[in-house]
Design a protein around this motif. Structure first.
Motif, PDB file in Angstrom:
ATOM      1  N   MET A   1      72.188  38.922  46.141  1.00 45.55           N
ATOM      2  CA  MET A   1      71.114  39.824  45.735  1.00 45.55           C
ATOM      3  C   MET A   1      71.593  40.722  44.596  1.00 45.55           C
ATOM      4  SD  MET A   1      68.979  42.557  48.071  1.00 45.55           S
ATOM      5  CE  MET A   1      70.287  43.794  48.124  1.00 45.55           C
ATOM      6  N   GLN A   2      70.792  40.811  43.548  1.00 44.06           N
ATOM      7  CA  GLN A   2      71.110  41.662  42.418  1.00 44.06           C
ATOM      8  C   GLN A   2      70.459  43.038  42.602  1.00 44.06           C
ATOM      9  OE1 GLN A   2      69.467  38.756  39.489  1.00 44.06           O
ATOM     10  NE2 GLN A   2      71.382  39.119  38.392  1.00 44.06           N
ATOM     11  N   VAL A   3      71.200  44.085  42.261  1.00 42.04           N
ATOM     12  CA  VAL A   3      70.688  45.455  42.365  1.00 42.04           C
ATOM     13  C   VAL A   3      70.735  46.093  40.988  1.00 42.04           C
ATOM     14  CG1 VAL A   3      70.973  47.723  43.426  1.00 42.04           C
ATOM     15  CG2 VAL A   3      71.478  45.645  44.743  1.00 42.04           C
ATOM     16  N   PHE A   4      69.603  46.625  40.548  1.00 44.17           N
ATOM     17  CA  PHE A   4      69.487  47.288  39.255  1.00 44.17           C
ATOM     18  C   PHE A   4      69.103  48.749  39.482  1.00 44.17           C
ATOM     19  CE2 PHE A   4      68.330  42.844  38.856  1.00 44.17           C
ATOM     20  CZ  PHE A   4      69.077  42.413  37.782  1.00 44.17           C
ATOM     21  N   ARG A   5      69.658  49.626  38.659  1.00 46.90           N
ATOM     22  CA  ARG A   5      69.418  51.056  38.831  1.00 46.90           C
ATOM     23  C   ARG A   5      68.253  51.575  37.983  1.00 46.90           C
ATOM     24  NH1 ARG A   5      71.316  54.403  42.913  1.00 46.90           N
ATOM     25  NH2 ARG A   5      73.215  53.484  43.743  1.00 46.90           N
ATOM     26  N   ALA A   6      67.442  50.679  37.475  1.00 45.60           N
ATOM     27  CA  ALA A   6      66.285  51.083  36.663  1.00 45.60           C
ATOM     28  C   ALA A   6      65.414  49.860  36.431  1.00 45.60           C
ATOM     29  CB  ALA A   6      66.732  51.684  35.337  1.00 45.60           C
ATOM     30  N   ILE A   7      64.278  50.096  35.797  1.00 47.49           N
ATOM     31  CA  ILE A   7      63.424  49.006  35.325  1.00 47.49           C
ATOM     32  C   ILE A   7      63.764  48.768  33.865  1.00 47.49           C
ATOM     33  CG2 ILE A   7      61.057  48.213  34.993  1.00 47.49           C
ATOM     34  CD1 ILE A   7      61.760  48.710  37.912  1.00 47.49           C
ATOM     35  N   PRO A   8      64.061  47.540  33.451  1.00 52.20           N
ATOM     36  CA  PRO A   8      64.430  47.305  32.046  1.00 52.20           C
ATOM     37  C   PRO A   8      63.230  47.511  31.122  1.00 52.20           C
ATOM     38  CG  PRO A   8      64.160  45.226  33.207  1.00 52.20           C
ATOM     39  CD  PRO A   8      64.060  46.298  34.251  1.00 52.20           C
ATOM     40  N   PRO A   9      63.475  47.795  29.845  1.00 50.48           N
ATOM     41  CA  PRO A   9      62.360  47.925  28.890  1.00 50.48           C
ATOM     42  C   PRO A   9      61.554  46.641  28.765  1.00 50.48           C
ATOM     43  CG  PRO A   9      64.400  48.811  27.964  1.00 50.48           C
ATOM     44  CD  PRO A   9      64.771  48.089  29.219  1.00 50.48           C
ATOM     45  N   VAL A  10      62.272  45.514  28.846  1.00 51.98           N
ATOM     46  CA  VAL A  10      61.620  44.208  28.730  1.00 51.98           C
ATOM     47  C   VAL A  10      62.225  43.288  29.786  1.00 51.98           C
ATOM     48  CG1 VAL A  10      61.123  42.224  27.257  1.00 51.98           C
ATOM     49  CG2 VAL A  10      61.256  44.517  26.249  1.00 51.98           C
ATOM     50  N   ALA A  11      61.377  42.579  30.513  1.00 56.15           N
ATOM     51  CA  ALA A  11      61.841  41.712  31.596  1.00 56.15           C
ATOM     52  C   ALA A  11      62.597  40.510  31.055  1.00 56.15           C
ATOM     53  CB  ALA A  11      60.656  41.248  32.420  1.00 56.15           C
ATOM     54  N   ASP A  12      63.597  40.065  31.811  1.00 56.24           N
ATOM     55  CA  ASP A  12      64.314  38.844  31.439  1.00 56.24           C
ATOM     56  C   ASP A  12      63.665  37.611  32.041  1.00 56.24           C
ATOM     57  OD1 ASP A  12      64.985  39.417  34.057  1.00 56.24           O
ATOM     58  OD2 ASP A  12      67.082  38.825  33.851  1.00 56.24           O
ATOM     59  N   MET A  13      62.866  37.803  33.087  1.00 51.46           N
ATOM     60  CA  MET A  13      62.132  36.697  33.701  1.00 51.46           C
ATOM     61  C   MET A  13      61.030  37.287  34.582  1.00 51.46           C
ATOM     62  SD  MET A  13      64.682  35.376  36.759  1.00 51.46           S
ATOM     63  CE  MET A  13      65.979  34.977  35.599  1.00 51.46           C
ATOM     64  N   PRO A  14      59.990  36.527  34.887  1.00 51.59           N
ATOM     65  CA  PRO A  14      58.935  37.032  35.773  1.00 51.59           C
ATOM     66  C   PRO A  14      59.418  37.115  37.214  1.00 51.59           C
ATOM     67  CG  PRO A  14      58.498  34.762  35.164  1.00 51.59           C
ATOM     68  CD  PRO A  14      59.675  35.193  34.349  1.00 51.59           C
ATOM     69  N   VAL A  15      58.749  37.940  38.008  1.00 47.33           N
ATOM     70  CA  VAL A  15      59.126  38.110  39.418  1.00 47.33           C
ATOM     71  C   VAL A  15      57.862  38.212  40.265  1.00 47.33           C
ATOM     72  CG1 VAL A  15      61.265  39.325  38.868  1.00 47.33           C
ATOM     73  CG2 VAL A  15      59.176  40.649  39.292  1.00 47.33           C
ATOM     74  N   ALA A  16      58.041  37.957  41.551  1.00 46.93           N
ATOM     75  CA  ALA A  16      57.083  38.388  42.567  1.00 46.93           C
ATOM     76  C   ALA A  16      57.610  39.712  43.092  1.00 46.93           C
ATOM     77  CB  ALA A  16      56.972  37.364  43.684  1.00 46.93           C
ATOM     78  N   LEU A  17      56.747  40.706  43.243  1.00 45.58           N
ATOM     79  CA  LEU A  17      57.207  42.077  43.462  1.00 45.58           C
ATOM     80  C   LEU A  17      56.490  42.748  44.619  1.00 45.58           C
ATOM     81  CD1 LEU A  17      58.875  44.544  42.218  1.00 45.58           C
ATOM     82  CD2 LEU A  17      56.736  45.141  41.057  1.00 45.58           C
ATOM     83  N   THR A  18      57.237  43.603  45.321  1.00 45.23           N
ATOM     84  CA  THR A  18      56.624  44.581  46.213  1.00 45.23           C
ATOM     85  C   THR A  18      57.233  45.935  45.895  1.00 45.23           C
ATOM     86  OG1 THR A  18      56.037  45.118  48.490  1.00 45.23           O
ATOM     87  CG2 THR A  18      58.261  44.314  48.114  1.00 45.23           C
ATOM     88  N   ILE A  19      56.512  46.997  46.257  1.00 46.97           N
ATOM     89  CA  ILE A  19      56.912  48.356  45.902  1.00 46.97           C
ATOM     90  C   ILE A  19      56.817  49.233  47.135  1.00 46.97           C
ATOM     91  CG2 ILE A  19      56.481  50.312  44.367  1.00 46.97           C
ATOM     92  CD1 ILE A  19      54.818  48.396  42.601  1.00 46.97           C
ATOM     93  N   GLY A  20      57.822  50.085  47.337  1.00 49.47           N
ATOM     94  CA  GLY A  20      57.732  51.021  48.447  1.00 49.47           C
ATOM     95  C   GLY A  20      59.048  51.708  48.717  1.00 49.47           C
TER      96      GLY A  20
END
Length: 312
Positions: A1-20
Motif C-alpha cells: 500500500m502506498q501512502v501519500f501526504r497530500a493530493i498531487p497537482p496532477v494525477a499519475d493515474m486514475p483511481v477509484a476513491l472513497t473519502i472519510g
C-alpha cells in the motif's frame, strides 16, 4: 500500500476513491472499503482513500474534540489489511477548511486524483462550511465522467455502525458491544517508553505504552493480551488513566503488566488488545493500598483468563 501526504497537482493515474475520517475502521467502514476494492478491480485501477490529519473535529473543536479510536499509524495498518492500494493523508488546517466545494471537486478529485469512481457514506459532506453534498458530487461526476455511489448505513444487531457508537461503548466499558461494531476486539499500539518505574517498585513491573498526546476512549483496569517484543497474545493486566494515587494532573498513560513474563520491552512496539474491564480507576490512600489493589487486579486477571478463551 502506498501512502501519500497530500493530493498531487496532477494525477499519475486514475483511481477509484472513497473519502472519510475512518476513525476506528469499524464494520461500516470495512463494508465501504470492500465495495471500493471490488469496484477498483472491475475498473482496473487502484482503490484509494482520502483521509485527514488531524481529524476535522479536532481542528474545529479543540479541547472539546472527541477521543480517537485509532492513531494514524493504526488506521493505515487497517487500511492495508482491508486491501486499499493507496492512501492520501490530507493535512486538515485552516487552508484546507476554507476550500470551497467546487475547488474540492476541481482541484482534488478531477485534477489531483483523476477519479473514475467515487463511493462515500450516506451522510458525507465536504467543502467550506460543509456546503458540498452527494448531489453536488453526482452532478460533478456527470460533467467530468466519473461515477458516484453512496453506501447505506450498516447496522449490527439493530445498531448503526459508527465511530460515535464505538466510542460510547468503550467509554461505558462495554467491550463486547465495541467488538461487535468493530468486528474485532478493540486494541491500541505504541512503543514502550521509560516511565517512573513505580510499578516495579510495587512488585508489578509495567510496560508504559507511549500515547504521545493521544487520549484513549476508555479508562480503568483491564484484562488484556500483548503482542510484540517477542510476545504473542500474552495475558496481562493494563491500567489506562491518569494515576490519581500518584499525583494530580498527570497525563493519561497505558501501563501493562504482563503475567509471568520477565522481558525487556523498552523501545519495543506493542499491540495491546482489551479483553475485559475489571474495574474503574480509583484514587487510593497511599502506595500500600495501591499495591494491594494491583495484586487483586492481577489475581482477577488470572481468574478471567482461566475461564475464557482468547478470540480474534
Amino acid at each position: 500500500m502506498q501512502v501519500f501526504r497530500a493530493i498531487p497537482p496532477v494525477a499519475d493515474m486514475p483511481v477509484a476513491l472513497t473519502i472519510g475520517n475512518f476513525d476506528g475502521v469499524h464494520l461500516g467502514h470495512q463494508t465501504l472499503l470492500a465495495q471500493l476494492s471490488a469496484k477498483a478491480r472491475a475498473l482496473g485501477v487502484p482503490g484509494a482513500v482520502m483521509t485527514f490529519e488531524p481529524h476535522p473535529r479536532e481542528f474545529f473543536m479543540h479541547e472539546r474534540r472527541p477521543t480517537r479510536l485509532t492513531s494514524l499509524r493504526e488506521k493505515l495498518a487497517l487500511f492495508g489489511a482491508a486491501g486499499v492500494d493507496r492512501v492520501h493523508v490530507c493535512r486538515f488546517d485552516a487552508r484546507f477548511a476554507a476550500l470551497g466545494a467546487q475547488d474540492f471537486i476541481d482541484d482534488l478529485l478531477v485534477r489531483g486524483l483523476a477519479v473514475r469512481h467515487l463511493i462515500v457514506g450516506d451522510d458525507f459532506r465536504f467543502g467550506r462550511g460543509r456546503e458540498g453534498d452527494f448531489e453536488a458530487l453526482r452532478a460533478a461526476g456527470e460533467e467530468h465522467g466519473f461515477s458516484v455511489a453512496s453506501m447505506d448505513t450498516v447496522e449490527i444487531c439493530g445498531e448503526r455502525a459508527s465511530s460515535s457508537a464505538v466510542r460510547e461503548a468503550l467509554e461505558q466499558g462495554d467491550l463486547v458491544r465495541a467488538q461487535r461494531l468493530l468486528g474485532r476486539p478493540y486494541a491500541i499500539s505504541g512503543r514502550v517508553e521509560h516511565g517512573e518505574k513505580i510499578g516495579r517498585q510495587l512488585g508489578f513491573p509495567t510496560a508504559n505504552v507511549q500515547l504521545k498526546h493521544r487520549s484513549l476512549p476508555l479508562t480503568g483496569i483491564f484484562a488484556v493480551t500483548v503482542t510484540g517484543g517477542g510476545l504473542e497474545d500474552a495475558p496481562g493486566a493494563a491500567s489506562v488513566g491518569v494515576r490519581p494515587t500518584i499525583a494530580d494532573g498527570l497525563r493519561p498513560t497505558c501501563e501493562v503488566h504482563v503475567l509471568d513474563r520477565d522481558v525487556d520491552l523498552y523501545d519495543q512496539r506493542l499491540s495491546v488488545r482489551f479483553c475485559h474491564k475489571l474495574r474503574d480507576e480509583v484514587r487510593y490512600d497511599g502506595l500500600d493500598a495501591l499495591r494491594a489493589a494491583i495484586a487483586r487486579d492481577v489475581a482477577n486477571t488470572r481468574a478471567w483468563f482461566a475461564g475464557h478463551t482468547i478470540q480474534d
